[in-house]
Design a protein around this motif. Sequence first.
Motif, PDB file in Angstrom:
ATOM      1  N   PHE A  91       0.851  -1.189   0.000  1.00 43.62           N
ATOM      2  CA  PHE A  91       0.000   0.000   0.000  1.00 43.62           C
ATOM      3  C   PHE A  91       0.890   1.244   0.000  1.00 43.62           C
ATOM      4  CE2 PHE A  91      -3.248   2.900   1.632  1.00 43.62           C
ATOM      5  CZ  PHE A  91      -4.467   2.328   1.302  1.00 43.62           C
ATOM      6  N   LEU A  92       1.899   1.249   0.885  1.00 45.46           N
ATOM      7  CA  LEU A  92       2.807   2.393   1.004  1.00 45.46           C
ATOM      8  C   LEU A  92       3.651   2.565  -0.252  1.00 45.46           C
ATOM      9  CD1 LEU A  92       3.999   1.839   4.686  1.00 45.46           C
ATOM     10  CD2 LEU A  92       2.162   3.342   3.880  1.00 45.46           C
ATOM     11  N   GLU A  93       4.071   1.468  -0.841  1.00 42.55           N
ATOM     12  CA  GLU A  93       4.894   1.553  -2.052  1.00 42.55           C
ATOM     13  C   GLU A  93       4.106   2.142  -3.218  1.00 42.55           C
ATOM     14  OE1 GLU A  93       7.953   1.926  -4.303  1.00 42.55           O
ATOM     15  OE2 GLU A  93       8.158   1.320  -2.208  1.00 42.55           O
ATOM     16  N   LEU A  94       2.826   1.832  -3.303  1.00 41.76           N
ATOM     17  CA  LEU A  94       2.005   2.430  -4.361  1.00 41.76           C
ATOM     18  C   LEU A  94       1.916   3.948  -4.168  1.00 41.76           C
ATOM     19  CD1 LEU A  94       0.335   1.928  -6.898  1.00 41.76           C
ATOM     20  CD2 LEU A  94      -1.661   1.611  -5.425  1.00 41.76           C
ATOM     21  N   ILE A  95       1.756   4.382  -2.929  1.00 43.13           N
ATOM     22  CA  ILE A  95       1.744   5.826  -2.635  1.00 43.13           C
ATOM     23  C   ILE A  95       3.067   6.457  -3.066  1.00 43.13           C
ATOM     24  CG2 ILE A  95       1.751   7.531  -0.768  1.00 43.13           C
ATOM     25  CD1 ILE A  95      -0.175   5.571   0.746  1.00 43.13           C
ATOM     26  N   ARG A  96       4.181   5.834  -2.698  1.00 44.55           N
ATOM     27  CA  ARG A  96       5.505   6.362  -3.069  1.00 44.55           C
ATOM     28  C   ARG A  96       5.661   6.447  -4.591  1.00 44.55           C
ATOM     29  NH1 ARG A  96       7.350   2.168   0.694  1.00 44.55           N
ATOM     30  NH2 ARG A  96       7.363   3.139   2.760  1.00 44.55           N
ATOM     31  N   SER A  97       5.127   5.473  -5.287  1.00 49.06           N
ATOM     32  CA  SER A  97       5.225   5.458  -6.739  1.00 49.06           C
ATOM     33  C   SER A  97       4.430   6.605  -7.367  1.00 49.06           C
ATOM     34  CB  SER A  97       4.755   4.106  -7.277  1.00 49.06           C
ATOM     35  OG  SER A  97       4.974   4.010  -8.648  1.00 49.06           O
ATOM     36  N   PHE A  98       3.220   6.856  -6.864  1.00 48.94           N
ATOM     37  CA  PHE A  98       2.442   7.995  -7.361  1.00 48.94           C
ATOM     38  C   PHE A  98       3.195   9.296  -7.116  1.00 48.94           C
ATOM     39  CE2 PHE A  98      -1.113   5.283  -8.132  1.00 48.94           C
ATOM     40  CZ  PHE A  98      -1.948   5.979  -8.991  1.00 48.94           C
ATOM     41  N   ARG A  99       3.788   9.419  -5.942  1.00 48.02           N
ATOM     42  CA  ARG A  99       4.545  10.624  -5.602  1.00 48.02           C
ATOM     43  C   ARG A  99       5.777  10.762  -6.498  1.00 48.02           C
ATOM     44  NH1 ARG A  99       4.487  15.628  -4.579  1.00 48.02           N
ATOM     45  NH2 ARG A  99       6.282  16.326  -3.416  1.00 48.02           N
ATOM     46  N   ALA A 100       6.481   9.666  -6.737  1.00 48.89           N
ATOM     47  CA  ALA A 100       7.676   9.696  -7.582  1.00 48.89           C
ATOM     48  C   ALA A 100       7.347  10.158  -8.999  1.00 48.89           C
ATOM     49  CB  ALA A 100       8.333   8.313  -7.609  1.00 48.89           C
ATOM     50  N   HIS A 101       6.126   9.891  -9.442  1.00 47.48           N
ATOM     51  CA  HIS A 101       5.674  10.326 -10.764  1.00 47.48           C
ATOM     52  C   HIS A 101       4.964  11.679 -10.704  1.00 47.48           C
ATOM     53  CE1 HIS A 101       6.460   6.089 -11.759  1.00 47.48           C
ATOM     54  NE2 HIS A 101       6.606   6.537 -12.995  1.00 47.48           N
ATOM     55  N   ASN A 102       5.038  12.351  -9.558  1.00 43.97           N
ATOM     56  CA  ASN A 102       4.437  13.679  -9.348  1.00 43.97           C
ATOM     57  C   ASN A 102       2.944  13.718  -9.683  1.00 43.97           C
ATOM     58  OD1 ASN A 102       4.695  16.299  -8.360  1.00 43.97           O
ATOM     59  ND2 ASN A 102       4.893  17.133 -10.427  1.00 43.97           N
ATOM     60  N   LYS A 103       2.245  12.649  -9.332  1.00 43.14           N
ATOM     61  CA  LYS A 103       0.797  12.593  -9.527  1.00 43.14           C
ATOM     62  C   LYS A 103       0.102  13.270  -8.347  1.00 43.14           C
ATOM     63  CE  LYS A 103       1.349   9.680 -13.026  1.00 43.14           C
ATOM     64  NZ  LYS A 103       0.731   9.659 -14.323  1.00 43.14           N
ATOM     65  N   ILE A 104      -1.098  13.752  -8.554  1.00 41.05           N
ATOM     66  CA  ILE A 104      -1.883  14.339  -7.475  1.00 41.05           C
ATOM     67  C   ILE A 104      -2.323  13.222  -6.534  1.00 41.05           C
ATOM     68  CG2 ILE A 104      -3.985  15.623  -6.905  1.00 41.05           C
ATOM     69  CD1 ILE A 104      -3.879  16.698  -9.842  1.00 41.05           C
ATOM     70  N   ILE A 105      -2.234  13.492  -5.233  1.00 42.14           N
ATOM     71  CA  ILE A 105      -2.708  12.551  -4.222  1.00 42.14           C
ATOM     72  C   ILE A 105      -3.685  13.305  -3.327  1.00 42.14           C
ATOM     73  CG2 ILE A 105      -2.089  11.010  -2.330  1.00 42.14           C
ATOM     74  CD1 ILE A 105       0.717  10.784  -3.572  1.00 42.14           C
ATOM     75  N   ALA A 106      -4.888  12.768  -3.178  1.00 42.30           N
ATOM     76  CA  ALA A 106      -5.919  13.403  -2.344  1.00 42.30           C
ATOM     77  C   ALA A 106      -6.387  12.426  -1.278  1.00 42.30           C
ATOM     78  CB  ALA A 106      -7.106  13.839  -3.205  1.00 42.30           C
ATOM     79  N   THR A 107      -6.382  12.880  -0.022  1.00 43.93           N
ATOM     80  CA  THR A 107      -6.820  12.034   1.085  1.00 43.93           C
ATOM     81  C   THR A 107      -7.878  12.744   1.909  1.00 43.93           C
ATOM     82  OG1 THR A 107      -5.211  12.827   2.722  1.00 43.93           O
ATOM     83  CG2 THR A 107      -4.503  11.050   1.240  1.00 43.93           C
ATOM     84  N   ILE A 108      -8.626  11.964   2.632  1.00 38.46           N
ATOM     85  CA  ILE A 108      -9.623  12.493   3.563  1.00 38.46           C
ATOM     86  C   ILE A 108      -9.352  11.866   4.925  1.00 38.46           C
ATOM     87  CG2 ILE A 108     -12.089  12.637   4.119  1.00 38.46           C
ATOM     88  CD1 ILE A 108     -12.598  12.370   1.059  1.00 38.46           C
ATOM     89  N   CYS A 109      -9.398  12.697   5.963  1.00 42.18           N
ATOM     90  CA  CYS A 109      -9.324  12.249   7.347  1.00 42.18           C
ATOM     91  C   CYS A 109      -8.027  11.471   7.597  1.00 42.18           C
ATOM     92  CB  CYS A 109     -10.592  11.449   7.658  1.00 42.18           C
ATOM     93  SG  CYS A 109     -10.946  11.217   9.404  1.00 42.18           S
ATOM     94  N   VAL A 110      -8.103  10.285   8.179  1.00 47.24           N
ATOM     95  CA  VAL A 110      -6.898   9.523   8.481  1.00 47.24           C
ATOM     96  C   VAL A 110      -6.269   8.889   7.246  1.00 47.24           C
ATOM     97  CG1 VAL A 110      -7.519   9.137  10.890  1.00 47.24           C
ATOM     98  CG2 VAL A 110      -8.167   7.440   9.155  1.00 47.24           C
ATOM     99  N   GLY A 111      -6.831   9.135   6.078  1.00 51.13           N
ATOM    100  CA  GLY A 111      -6.178   8.743   4.829  1.00 51.13           C
ATOM    101  C   GLY A 111      -4.824   9.417   4.680  1.00 51.13           C
ATOM    102  N   ALA A 112      -4.583  10.499   5.429  1.00 46.60           N
ATOM    103  CA  ALA A 112      -3.279  11.176   5.417  1.00 46.60           C
ATOM    104  C   ALA A 112      -2.201  10.354   6.114  1.00 46.60           C
ATOM    105  CB  ALA A 112      -3.396  12.543   6.089  1.00 46.60           C
ATOM    106  N   LEU A 113      -2.593   9.495   7.045  1.00 47.08           N
ATOM    107  CA  LEU A 113      -1.596   8.755   7.829  1.00 47.08           C
ATOM    108  C   LEU A 113      -0.760   7.779   6.991  1.00 47.08           C
ATOM    109  CD1 LEU A 113      -3.524   8.350  11.173  1.00 47.08           C
ATOM    110  CD2 LEU A 113      -1.572   9.843  10.687  1.00 47.08           C
TER     111      LEU A 113
END
Length: 191
Positions: A91-113
Motif C-alpha cells: 500500500f505504502l509503495e504504491l503511494i511512493r510510486s504515485f509521488r515519484a511520478h508527481n501525480k496528485i494525491i488526495a486524502t480524507i481524514c486519516v487517509g493522510a496517515l
Amino acid sequence: MKKVLLLLADGFEVFEASVFIDVMGWNLEEGDQSTQLFTCALQKEIKSSFNQRFIVDYEVGEIDVRDFDALTIPGGFEVYGFYKDAYHEKFLELIRSFRAHNKIIATICVGALPLGKSGVLQGKTATVYNSAVRREALRSFGVQVLDQPIVLDDNMITSWNPSTAIDVALLLLELLTSSENAGKVRGLMGF
C-alpha cells in the motif's frame, strides 16, 4: 481522459470513498466528461468500516502508475482493520510510486496517515483527523500539522474529517480539469 485511482484499505469509510466516486462520475456524465475512476485494494474483495463487502477493479500489484493521473485515499476505522492494510508495505509503495511520478494525491481524514508513514509528506504541511492522537501520529512522520480543514502542499491534499470530503473531491476535480468545470459540477450536485 483523466484516470483516478481510489485506493481502499479494509475498514475504509464508505462516505469518504463515495465522494470521489460521485464527483468523478458527475464530471464524466455532466461536467467536461474527462474523468474516470477505478478502485484498488490489496485484495479483490474488501470490507468497509461497517462490514459491507466490496469488489475492487484492481489489486495493488496490477497497477501501472503511469496509467493514472491521481490517487485518492479515504480514511477508515482502526477497529475495522484500516491500519493493517493502510500501513502494509505494498500500500505504502504504491503511494511512493504515485509521488515519484508527481501525480496528485488526495486524502480524507486519516487517509493522510499512510501518506505520512510512506514518507511522502516528510517536511511538508498537512492535516489529519482533528484528534490529538491522530495529529501526533502524523507529526511523528516528520509532517508539519496545520490546524485547518484542508491542506494542499505540493500536489498532495489532506483534510481533517468527513465534513471536508466533498470539498476535497471537488478540489481534486479542479486540479485535474479547471476551476470553472469544478464549479459547474459543484452546482449541479447542489453544493
